[in-house]
Design an enzyme around this catalytic site. Structure first.
Site, PDB file in Angstrom:
ATOM      1  N   GLU A  57      51.595  49.651  44.641  1.00 17.33           N
ATOM      2  CA  GLU A  57      51.340  50.492  45.815  1.00 17.33           C
ATOM      3  C   GLU A  57      51.267  51.963  45.441  1.00 17.33           C
ATOM      4  OE1 GLU A  57      52.245  51.096  50.479  1.00 17.33           O
ATOM      5  OE2 GLU A  57      53.224  49.454  49.422  1.00 17.33           O
ATOM      6  N   HIS A  84      52.935  37.184  41.099  1.00 19.69           N
ATOM      7  CA  HIS A  84      53.663  37.451  39.861  1.00 19.69           C
ATOM      8  C   HIS A  84      53.383  36.293  38.911  1.00 19.69           C
ATOM      9  CE1 HIS A  84      55.473  40.621  42.155  1.00 19.69           C
ATOM     10  NE2 HIS A  84      55.804  39.733  43.069  1.00 19.69           N
ATOM     11  N   LEU A 102      35.484  50.755  49.583  1.00 17.29           N
ATOM     12  CA  LEU A 102      35.790  52.120  50.009  1.00 17.29           C
ATOM     13  C   LEU A 102      35.020  52.399  51.289  1.00 17.29           C
ATOM     14  CD1 LEU A 102      35.603  53.984  46.560  1.00 17.29           C
ATOM     15  CD2 LEU A 102      37.646  53.170  47.776  1.00 17.29           C
ATOM     16  N   GLY A 103      35.629  52.069  52.416  1.00 14.56           N
ATOM     17  CA  GLY A 103      34.981  52.270  53.699  1.00 14.56           C
ATOM     18  C   GLY A 103      35.454  53.531  54.403  1.00 14.56           C
TER      19      GLY A 103
END
Length: 139
Positions: A57, A84, A102-103
Site C-alpha cells: 500500500e 502471500h 489510470l482513470g
C-alpha cells in the site's frame, strides 16, 4: 524525482517505523525495500502478511499520487488484496508497483514483492480513489 525528498515525506509514519525505503522511481514503476526483522516478522519468525500489505500500500499509494496533478487531486486507498506465496525469514524484500489502470476517478496498481533472490513472495492489487485535494501537499 529526488529519492531523499520522497523518503523524507515518510518521517514519523508507519513507513519509517518499518524502515521501508523508496529506492527507484521509473517511468512506469515505483520500487522500494523493507527489512525482514523483529519489526516485520510474526511470532513464527516469518515475514508478517500485514507488513507485506503495508509495503504494497505504501508503494502503490506513492505511485498513484505521483501520476496526479498534486495541487488539485490526491489518491486514497479504496481496496487492497494480497496473496502471500512464499515465506521469508531474513534479509530484505523488494516491492515494485506498476499501474494496471489510470482513470479519472480510480487507479489500479499491481505490487509484486520479491525476496532478495527474485522469488515472488506476495502479489497485491491496490485500488485507489482519485479525489479533490483537501489536505496540504507533501513538501
Amino acid at each position: 524525482m529526488d529519492l531523499d525528498r520522497v523518503n523524507a515525506w515518510n518521517r514519523n509514519t508507519l513507513v519509517e517505523l518499518l524502515d521501508m525505503r523508496v529506492t527507484e522511481i521509473g517511468e512506469d514503476h515505483v520500487r522500494g525495500t523493507m527489512p525482514v526483522d523483529a519489526r516485520t516478522r510474526q511470532p513464527f519468525g516469518l515475514l508478517h502478511g500485514g507488513a507485506s500489505v503495508a509495503l504494497a500500500e505504501s508503494l502503490g499509494s506513492l505511485a498513484a499520487n505521483l501520476v496526479l496533478e498534486g495541487d488539485t487531486h490526491m489518491a486514497v486507498g479504496l481496496d487492497i488484496n494480497a496473496n502471500h506465496l512464499r515465506a521469508v525469514t531474513s534479509g530484505h524484500v523488494i516491492g515494485t508497483a506498476r499501474p494496471l489502470h489510470l482513470g479519472r476517478s480510480t487507479q489500479v496498481w499491481e505490487i509484486r514483492i520479491e525476496d532478495e533472490g527474485g522469488n515472488l513472495v506476495c502479489i497485491s492489487r491496490l485500488t485507489m480513489a482519485v479525489v479533490p485535494r483537501r489536505s496540504p501537499k507533501a513538501v
